[in-house]
Design an enzyme around this catalytic site. Sequence first.
Site, PDB file in Angstrom:
ATOM      1  N   GLN A   3     -16.287  10.661   4.687  1.00 42.96           N
ATOM      2  CA  GLN A   3     -15.928   9.781   5.795  1.00 42.96           C
ATOM      3  C   GLN A   3     -14.605  10.248   6.395  1.00 42.96           C
ATOM      4  O   GLN A   3     -13.555  10.106   5.772  1.00 42.96           O
ATOM      5  CB  GLN A   3     -15.807   8.351   5.264  1.00 42.96           C
ATOM      6  CG  GLN A   3     -15.313   7.332   6.255  1.00 42.96           C
ATOM      7  CD  GLN A   3     -14.933   6.036   5.557  1.00 42.96           C
ATOM      8  OE1 GLN A   3     -15.435   5.722   4.480  1.00 42.96           O
ATOM      9  NE2 GLN A   3     -14.013   5.297   6.132  1.00 42.96           N
TER      10      GLN A   3
ATOM     11  N   GLU B 171     -17.457  -1.250   3.453  1.00 44.54           N
ATOM     12  CA  GLU B 171     -16.787  -0.494   2.395  1.00 44.54           C
ATOM     13  C   GLU B 171     -16.121  -1.450   1.409  1.00 44.54           C
ATOM     14  O   GLU B 171     -15.827  -1.097   0.279  1.00 44.54           O
ATOM     15  CB  GLU B 171     -15.730   0.404   3.064  1.00 44.54           C
ATOM     16  CG  GLU B 171     -15.142   1.483   2.185  1.00 44.54           C
ATOM     17  CD  GLU B 171     -14.225   2.413   2.985  1.00 44.54           C
ATOM     18  OE1 GLU B 171     -14.082   2.209   4.210  1.00 44.54           O
ATOM     19  OE2 GLU B 171     -13.661   3.323   2.372  1.00 44.54           O
TER      20      GLU B 171
END
Lengths: 362, 301
Positions: free
Chosen positions: A119, A238
């Site tokens: 990411q 997340e």
Amino acid sequence: MDFRDSPEEAAFRTRLQDWLAENAKKFPTSGDEYWAKAAQWHQALYEGGFFGTSWPKAYGGQELPPVYDVIVDEELARAGAPARPSLGYLVIGLGRHGSEELRQRFLPGMINGTERWCQGFSEPGAGSDLASLTTTATLEGDHYVLNGHKIWTSYSDDADWCLVLARTDPDAPRHKGISGFIVNMHQPGIEQRPLPMISGVTKEFGQVLFDGATVPADQMVGAPGEGWKLAMTVVSHEREPSTLGFTARYGKTVRNLAARLDGEPSESLRWAAVQTEMLRLHVRRRLSEQLDGLSHGPDGSLDKLLMTWVEQSVGHASLDAGGTRDAELLGTYLYSRSQSVMGGTSQIQKNIIATRIIGLEA
Amino acid sequence: MDVRLTTEQRELREAAARLADDLGPGSVIDLDDADRVARLEKAVAATGWRSLRSDGASGVEVALVVEEFARGLVDVPFLGPVLADDLQARSGTAAESVALAVGGEAVDARGLRAALRLVDNRIETTGVGEPVFGIDLTRTNAAVADPVTPVGELAADAAQRWQALALVVTTADILGAARGAHALACDYAKVRSQYGKTIGSFQAVAHLLAESLALIEGSVSILRYAAWAVDELDPAEALRAGRFAKVYTERAARTICETSIQVHGGIGNTWECLAHVFLRRALTSGALFPVSLEEIDLGLS
Ligand SMILES: Cc1cc2nc3c(=O)[nH]c(=O)nc-3n(C[C@H](O)[C@H](O)[C@H](O)COP(=O)(O)OP(=O)(O)OC[C@H]3O[C@@H](n4cnc5c(N)ncnc54)[C@H](O)[C@@H]3O)c2cc1C
């Protein structure tokens, strides 16, 4: 309300226990040996039927209720196996914002572990204030050209693909000029530099430098300028409990600490035990509530904060038990420091809770 | 594994919350309003919730009502009678609303004349004597008085289950008080201005309130399990779950109530501010059936 396994869950748990008895020992849980086999572990878990359980069948998932993640986490910890790969937020981000072509192309490999991901959001000048990012993506014909510098990119040296946020319109207001891209990590113009952590771990994250790397225009996730929405989906997921995942390992650490003590457990260890138990039950509650379709947007910040406190109390108990003489326990303590920073710092979580849940003025 | 509340449980919680909001004390002065207390007493009696256990309600359901009553500072007996009712149900003694006695004190005994207590595994009825000093402004204890009469015996298992329920009920009371204190502080932070802004806009204040909310959520999760365990697990396991829940929630509640006082500033240190009323209630329920960290065993499940 029932905290017990349903018959289906119990059968799944037994199957997993049998599978782990056979397979867990083949996969180390830490150090370079872990990283050397991380991809294989992911694939083996998937092939066993123990990963991607809650995701859509169309992309390789099983569409089981979210609580199956609890069972997987608990049994992995019990068996002393490595953690479940943590990428649910990327799956959800791509699933919600990517075109059907992108979903078909990328979700199966992401879920089954044949393609590895990282990411690329944070930059040296843009961490908490993510919208200030300066990496640029400039359209040239049918592709974009990337220039910029990402940092703290977890698993970057292991990754085949990176979900990158880059500025596509320097003139737009800062939240509006950002777009999301699926970038191939194996190409010229990308340099990956390791970034050792305070614990000495060298493989956890890295810096990624883009110098004229390219990405096909149709690998943009969502429309031009919609990268911020993607970013918000990813960071909020997340923080939710199934992604935080593998919380059962804290209980395991506490038990291990208790086992190696000579005398009575310290107050900090007992307190860590109480908090660990809280988290175990909290994750069950949150994942059950997902059956109601709760989005777990800002609520994920509460989960993240609780998880951070637990990890750090286990870290403190480790430090109390091992002092400065035990490198492994010191490592547990030092590693726990990152929990209040990664995925948005505790201060940022508290800002979100205060304004978006409690409704205090910003 | 599905640990959501059922629709009926949610409805029960909402009904308890409504009753507490309508008739609980909205201010410190309200504590002395005898008319209000009488109306509250009548309303609580009418619900029949003091005999939830003998009517077959689960530990979860009892905990939900206790929690909402504490959040609304309900100042007529509930915690004591609901635990006494469980003892009555287990021993088959007459079903009249009585106080609960613990050692030499009838707890939460305002207006009640008789009490039940568990001594080892033996159940006794006692009289209720003079009020004794207590810091809780919403509940009063009284001395146990004659006559003391043995009325039954519990099997060891049943006694342990009752102890587990007692931990759950006191924990739910602590959690409710903490939630009330937190709500009070959040409301205040939205209206009190300093430096031309509401104090809730200052991170130093906002972050304390955010931390408190996380502690509340953690407490809810650990308590739900303990409450479920009362009826569903082995008594020893249920007791263990109750200990964990109580230790966690008690620590959390102290921080939450102290935060509420801090967020109120000078006002928070005055008798008129409800913050201390919540704190007192939480401390009182913490001291009833106390659990210390030393009792936490580390063989985690
Ligand atoms: C182990 C680890 C893994 C990571 N993995 C990834 C990853 O895979 N991909 C990725 O993109 N990023 C990743 N990150 C980066 C992480 O998201 C950032 O480090 C984090 O968001 C904080 O940003 P920063 O480091 O720039 O700190 P800063 O934003 O500079 O913060 C410094 C301090 O200021 C405080 N602060 C900043 N703004 C505010 C505010 N508004 N209010 C109150 N306090 C504030 C912070 O809380 C912190 O204490 C990872 C980080 C770690 C430690």
